[in-house]
Design a protein around this motif. Structure first.
Motif, PDB file in Angstrom:
ATOM      1  N   GLU A  43      25.317 -14.634  15.604  1.00 36.44           N
ATOM      2  CA  GLU A  43      25.148 -13.607  14.588  1.00 36.44           C
ATOM      3  C   GLU A  43      26.278 -12.584  14.741  1.00 36.44           C
ATOM      4  OE1 GLU A  43      22.954 -14.401  16.927  1.00 36.44           O
ATOM      5  OE2 GLU A  43      20.950 -14.735  16.089  1.00 36.44           O
ATOM      6  N   GLY A  44      26.636 -11.937  13.656  1.00 39.37           N
ATOM      7  CA  GLY A  44      27.600 -10.832  13.728  1.00 39.37           C
ATOM      8  C   GLY A  44      26.828  -9.561  14.051  1.00 39.37           C
ATOM      9  N   CYS A  45      27.322  -8.777  15.020  1.00 45.53           N
ATOM     10  CA  CYS A  45      26.533  -7.631  15.487  1.00 45.53           C
ATOM     11  C   CYS A  45      27.330  -6.331  15.427  1.00 45.53           C
ATOM     12  CB  CYS A  45      26.118  -7.835  16.946  1.00 45.53           C
ATOM     13  SG  CYS A  45      25.308  -9.405  17.253  1.00 45.53           S
ATOM     14  N   TRP A  46      26.651  -5.247  15.139  1.00 49.74           N
ATOM     15  CA  TRP A  46      27.234  -3.909  15.262  1.00 49.74           C
ATOM     16  C   TRP A  46      26.107  -2.940  15.516  1.00 49.74           C
ATOM     17  CZ3 TRP A  46      25.869  -6.044  10.750  1.00 49.74           C
ATOM     18  CH2 TRP A  46      25.257  -5.250   9.780  1.00 49.74           C
ATOM     19  N   ASP A  47      26.429  -1.705  15.949  1.00 39.26           N
ATOM     20  CA  ASP A  47      25.353  -0.796  16.349  1.00 39.26           C
ATOM     21  C   ASP A  47      25.245   0.398  15.404  1.00 39.26           C
ATOM     22  OD1 ASP A  47      27.196   1.161  17.145  1.00 39.26           O
ATOM     23  OD2 ASP A  47      27.290   0.383  19.184  1.00 39.26           O
ATOM     24  N   THR A  48      24.229   1.212  15.660  1.00 44.12           N
ATOM     25  CA  THR A  48      23.938   2.345  14.759  1.00 44.12           C
ATOM     26  C   THR A  48      24.622   3.636  15.203  1.00 44.12           C
ATOM     27  OG1 THR A  48      21.967   2.855  16.060  1.00 44.12           O
ATOM     28  CG2 THR A  48      21.646   1.485  14.083  1.00 44.12           C
ATOM     29  N   LYS A  49      25.467   3.559  16.246  1.00 42.49           N
ATOM     30  CA  LYS A  49      26.087   4.792  16.739  1.00 42.49           C
ATOM     31  C   LYS A  49      27.068   5.371  15.721  1.00 42.49           C
ATOM     32  CE  LYS A  49      27.184   4.670  21.139  1.00 42.49           C
ATOM     33  NZ  LYS A  49      27.850   4.096  22.321  1.00 42.49           N
ATOM     34  N   GLU A  50      27.301   6.683  15.844  1.00 42.27           N
ATOM     35  CA  GLU A  50      28.208   7.324  14.891  1.00 42.27           C
ATOM     36  C   GLU A  50      29.617   6.744  15.032  1.00 42.27           C
ATOM     37  OE1 GLU A  50      27.651  11.505  14.826  1.00 42.27           O
ATOM     38  OE2 GLU A  50      29.253  11.760  13.324  1.00 42.27           O
ATOM     39  N   ILE A  51      30.093   6.640  16.290  1.00 42.60           N
ATOM     40  CA  ILE A  51      31.348   5.901  16.517  1.00 42.60           C
ATOM     41  C   ILE A  51      30.910   4.500  16.912  1.00 42.60           C
ATOM     42  CG2 ILE A  51      33.450   5.740  17.908  1.00 42.60           C
ATOM     43  CD1 ILE A  51      33.467   8.727  18.086  1.00 42.60           C
ATOM     44  N   LEU A  52      30.811   3.659  15.908  1.00 40.50           N
ATOM     45  CA  LEU A  52      30.109   2.394  16.136  1.00 40.50           C
ATOM     46  C   LEU A  52      30.971   1.375  16.870  1.00 40.50           C
ATOM     47  CD1 LEU A  52      30.778  -0.205  13.922  1.00 40.50           C
ATOM     48  CD2 LEU A  52      30.393   1.728  12.434  1.00 40.50           C
ATOM     49  N   SER A  53      30.308   0.382  17.419  1.00 48.08           N
ATOM     50  CA  SER A  53      30.978  -0.779  18.018  1.00 48.08           C
ATOM     51  C   SER A  53      30.447  -2.032  17.333  1.00 48.08           C
ATOM     52  CB  SER A  53      30.648  -0.910  19.504  1.00 48.08           C
ATOM     53  OG  SER A  53      30.939   0.261  20.180  1.00 48.08           O
ATOM     54  N   SER A  54      31.260  -3.072  17.349  1.00 48.70           N
ATOM     55  CA  SER A  54      30.812  -4.345  16.785  1.00 48.70           C
ATOM     56  C   SER A  54      31.158  -5.456  17.771  1.00 48.70           C
ATOM     57  CB  SER A  54      31.510  -4.605  15.443  1.00 48.70           C
ATOM     58  OG  SER A  54      32.911  -4.509  15.580  1.00 48.70           O
ATOM     59  N   PHE A  55      30.409  -6.544  17.732  1.00 54.63           N
ATOM     60  CA  PHE A  55      30.782  -7.709  18.537  1.00 54.63           C
ATOM     61  C   PHE A  55      30.301  -8.979  17.852  1.00 54.63           C
ATOM     62  CE2 PHE A  55      26.508  -8.182  20.318  1.00 54.63           C
ATOM     63  CZ  PHE A  55      26.039  -6.867  20.338  1.00 54.63           C
ATOM     64  N   ARG A  56      31.062 -10.027  18.061  1.00 51.59           N
ATOM     65  CA  ARG A  56      30.756 -11.339  17.478  1.00 51.59           C
ATOM     66  C   ARG A  56      31.549 -12.385  18.245  1.00 51.59           C
ATOM     67  NH1 ARG A  56      34.443 -13.074  12.556  1.00 51.59           N
ATOM     68  NH2 ARG A  56      33.861 -14.989  13.630  1.00 51.59           N
ATOM     69  N   MET A  57      31.184 -13.637  18.075  1.00 54.26           N
ATOM     70  CA  MET A  57      31.936 -14.726  18.700  1.00 54.26           C
ATOM     71  C   MET A  57      32.789 -15.399  17.636  1.00 54.26           C
ATOM     72  SD  MET A  57      30.570 -14.639  21.720  1.00 54.26           S
ATOM     73  CE  MET A  57      31.093 -16.152  22.508  1.00 54.26           C
ATOM     74  N   ASP A  58      33.923 -15.983  18.064  1.00 53.76           N
ATOM     75  CA  ASP A  58      34.621 -16.866  17.124  1.00 53.76           C
ATOM     76  C   ASP A  58      34.226 -18.306  17.458  1.00 53.76           C
ATOM     77  OD1 ASP A  58      36.182 -17.740  19.249  1.00 53.76           O
ATOM     78  OD2 ASP A  58      38.093 -17.465  18.227  1.00 53.76           O
TER      79      ASP A  58
END
Ligand SMILES: Cc1cc2nc3c(=O)[nH]c(=O)nc-3n(C[C@H](O)[C@H](O)[C@H](O)COP(=O)(O)OP(=O)(O)OC[C@H]3O[C@@H](n4cnc5c(N)ncnc54)[C@H](O)[C@@H]3O)c2cc1C
Length: 427
Positions: free
Chosen positions: A278-293
């Motif tokens: 799944e493609g993921c990201w967070d709810t933080k104001e300075i957000l981060s995202s993570f995913r696999m290729d």
């Protein structure tokens, strides 16, 4: 791309080649001139060419040079704003129309990929918007409520379910959106370009439009070496807009966003970290995202530009954050790093602009352009073909207005991200 490994990073390393698209070096006539070789322009070109319309697409640099070749690859439904903000901001007619269309956007992306056999690492397992703390969870509960009342296939997951899917115990829960997914963004853009060429569109790269006007009842766009005259011009230049439509760029505030990709992870780690891709990201104001290729590289991103002092600060922060989010990962090295500029509008919603008779464009996707760009490109094609009138478009016509203190806000975002990441940012 253009000899800059920090512009398109991993995507350039792993994308199939684009179709040949020679520089425009002649004076030609077409039915429609399209300016910009990202998702909006390419989708418009494909949908028009499939209907037998004579299309010339002019791209200043290379196919996917703008946001299309630099993004995270999350195929999202809707925008960042809450679903109920659409009718609140745009009125009930446009609001619900735009929301419906953008909610369905990922299905159009999938359909095009499947119909045209585009090889772009498509994953259809949804996205996870991950909650940071109790406030994050509250936000997701509200988002889930607003989507669910519209029948969207979104599900709230608790902390344990989120840990099972992400491999991280950091989050208090998540919102799973089964409409969404991930892809290799530059490969998708290049695949659309191949499909458009196959359908009969003529593409030209290295062909920046520097002038536009009207002569003998026709519109024209001029580059340094050639000219296209046409009945319609589609402006699909968005955040990277230069030349005659630079106001499209000037009405947006640029938010820098970077990505770092690890080397392919070993089997054990792949079974533990986002095994469902799944493609993921967070709810933080300075957000981060993570995913696999597809090869099992973990791609981690956040707000910031990899230039000047930012490069070292953001990379050091990413190493610390990855260890905190995925302790099982240990120390990591990055195989690729890149960043781009996200065009943000003042109400975080896209824009429809008309720059004179038969000169139209959509822009301002606020970091959500894969589905909206593809969708609005198709809408523009239908508009040019006379199948959707201006009153039936998904967005109202607006002028381009430059927001106050634009440059200051951009400097603030870039410096603010460095300060936050330098300070280490708890969580
Ligand atoms: C770092 C980053 C992360 C993102 N993450 C995501 C994500 O995960 N999911 C998502 O959906 N969206 C994401 N986005 C947003 C998405 O990439 C954009 O919204 C999308 O690319 C917009 O598509 P477009 O075709 O309208 O514009 P672009 O892809 O920017 O293409 C515009 C093109 O126009 C060309 N151009 C400009 N001026 C001229 C001219 N005068 N003559 C000829 N050509 C010209 C440019 O060179 C450019 O190639 C992200 C963006 C960035 C930068």
């Amino acid at each position: 791309m253009l000899n800059d490994p920090r512009s398109h990073g991993l995507w350039e390393k792993t994308a199939p080649s684009p179709p040949p698209a020679p520089r425009l070096e002649e004076v030609v006539a077409a039915d429609v001139a399209i300016v910009g070789g990202g998702y909006t322009g390419l989708s418009a070109a494909l949908h028009l060419a499939e209907r037998g319309v004579h299309v010339r697409l002019l791209e200043a640099a290379e196919i996917g040079f703008g946001g299309a070749g630099r993004n995270v690859g999350l195929i999202n439904a809707g925008m960042w704003v809450m679903p109920d903000d659409f009718p609140r901001e745009l009125g009930p007619l446009y609001g619900e129309r735009a929301l419906d269309l953008l909610g369905q956007g990922p299905y159009l992306v999938r359909e095009l990929i499947e119909t045209h056999g585009i090889s772009c690492e498509l994953e259809k397992n949804g996205t996870l918007h991950c909650a940071a703390g109790a406030d994050g969870m509250k936000e997701l509960e509200e988002r889930a409520r607003q989507w669910q009342k519209r029948g969207a296939p979104v599900t709230l997951l608790n902390a344990a379910e989120t840990e099972q899917r992400t491999g991280s115990s950091t989050y208090s829960g998540s919102l799973l959106d089964m409409r969404a997914g991930t892809l290799q963004p530059l490969a998708y853009a290049r695949g659309l370009a191949h499909a458009a060429v196959k359908a009969g569109a003529k593409l030209h790269t290295g062909s920046a439009v520097v002038e536009t006007g009207e002569a003998n009842g026709k519109k024209f766009v001029r580059t340094a070496h050639g000219q296209v005259s046409a009945d319609w011009i589609i402006v699909a230049t968005d955040a990277y807009s230069t030349g005659p439509w630079k106001q499209v760029r000037l009405e947006q505030v640029h938010l820098p966003y970077f990505n770092l990709a690890t080397a392919p992870l070993g089997d054990n780690l792949r079974r533990s970290i986002v095994p469902g891709r799944e493609g993921c990201w967070d709810t933080k104001e300075i957000l981060s995202s993570f995913r696999m290729d597809q090869a099992g590289r973990l791609i981690f991103g956040s707000v910031g530009a990899l230039r000047g002092t930012g490069t070292a600060i953001h990379k050091a922060w990413a190493r610390r954050s990855l260890k905190r989010i995925f302790p099982q990962l240990g120390d990591v090295d990055f195989e690729a790093e890149w960043y781009g500029l996200i065009g943000m509008t003042d109400n975080a919603l896209p824009r429809f602009h008309k720059f004179g008779r038969n000169v139209v464009g959509f822009s301002g996707y606020n970091g959500r352009g894969i589905s909206p760009g593809t969708t609005f490109g198709k809408v523009l094609a239908a508009h040019v073909l006379g199948e959707i009138s201006e009153a039936e478009l998904p967005l109202p016509l607006t002028d381009t207005t430059e927001p106050g203190f634009r440059s200051l806000k951009e400097a603030y975002y870039e410096a603010g991200a460095q300060i936050a990441h330098f300070a280490g940012e708890r969580f």
